[in-house]
Write an enzyme that holds these catalytic residues in place. Structure first.
Site, PDB file in Angstrom:
ATOM      1  N   ASN A 199       0.813  -1.227   0.000  1.00 48.68           N
ATOM      2  CA  ASN A 199       0.000   0.000   0.000  1.00 48.68           C
ATOM      3  C   ASN A 199       0.841   1.270   0.000  1.00 48.68           C
ATOM      4  OD1 ASN A 199      -2.402  -1.606   0.152  1.00 48.68           O
ATOM      5  ND2 ASN A 199      -1.978  -1.892   2.342  1.00 48.68           N
ATOM      6  N   ARG A 200       2.061   1.159  -0.491  1.00 45.72           N
ATOM      7  CA  ARG A 200       2.986   2.284  -0.585  1.00 45.72           C
ATOM      8  C   ARG A 200       3.373   2.862   0.787  1.00 45.72           C
ATOM      9  NH1 ARG A 200       3.154   0.012  -4.751  1.00 45.72           N
ATOM     10  NH2 ARG A 200       3.215   0.931  -6.852  1.00 45.72           N
ATOM     11  N   LEU A 201       3.175   2.060   1.828  1.00 43.76           N
ATOM     12  CA  LEU A 201       3.592   2.491   3.177  1.00 43.76           C
ATOM     13  C   LEU A 201       5.003   1.950   3.428  1.00 43.76           C
ATOM     14  CD1 LEU A 201       0.264   1.936   5.159  1.00 43.76           C
ATOM     15  CD2 LEU A 201       1.152   4.047   4.123  1.00 43.76           C
TER      16      LEU A 201
END
Length: 222
Positions: A199-201
């Protein structure tokens, strides 16, 4: 069908979901070079990446004009990261005017990056000569044949220069170290370890050099 009619890939639609496994502060060693050695070993011996020592070296001249190119890392230790080049090349001319440099190791198959910022200084001639002797014979001749970054009329001129050198220094004969060729050691001021996450975290842990020679670690928002 012409090129005009062809449907080209849309970069905005390209997506990859990165890994669950992350990077935690508690897992980091005391120095960034120790952490780099861990990741470098994994890139070379576990992931079997093609040329894991390939790095993007970004420099700027006195006017702040940037340039980047891929260079091969040849040595690293607690003193810094070492690469070799012609001292007449654009990167070397930039570093003579502005010693600040950025190194980026783009280990895409592992969803990892390492970003080093620091100051580049020339290696000593003894260190340069010791490394030059380890290069293949053809690479030693190439260092003489190419006035790196200079304009040449044709490739034939470059190959002719190489052939002349090959005749002068045949295989098995020692090639002298070019006087305008040598190394740079980048003493790191920051080293960021970037691990792609879902999730692009992403995890971004950055070592920052302290005045007393120690390192503090900062977590950066993705």
């Amino acid at each position: 069908m012409t090129d005009r009619d062809a449907v080209h890939p849309d970069p905005a639609s390209m997506r990859k979901q990165y890994r669950d496994e992350g990077l935690a502060e508690a897992d980091l060693p005391a120095t960034p070079v120790e952490q780099f050695a861990r990741w470098f070993k994994q890139a070379a011996t576990e992931a079997h990446l093609y040329e894991p020592n390939a790095m993007i070296v970004s420099t700027a001249d006195a006017q702040g004009r940037l340039s980047s190119r891929t260079v091969l890392l040849k040595h690293f230790d607690e003193q810094g990261f070492v690469f070799y080049t012609n001292y007449g090349s654009r990167k070397a001319r930039d570093l003579a005017e502005n010693p600040y440099v950025s190194l980026l190791f783009p280990w895409h198959p592992m969803a990892r990056q390492v970003i080093v910022t620091g100051i580049a200084r020339r290696t000593g001639r003894d260190e340069t000569a010791a490394y030059f002797r380890t290069r293949p014979h053809g690479s030693q001749l190439g260092a003489w044949a190419s006035a790196q970054s200079s304009v040449i009329a044709t490739r034939t001129d470059l190959e002719a220069a190489y052939a002349e050198l090959a005749a002068r220094y045949p295989e098995g004969e020692q090639v002298p170290v070019p006087p305008n060729w040598g190394g740079f050691r980048v003493a790191p001021q920051t080293v960021e370890f970037w691990q792609g996450r879902e999730n692009r975290l992403h995890d971004r842990l950055c070592y920052v050099a302290e005045p007393d020679g120690s390192w503090r670690v900062e977590r950066l928002s993705p």
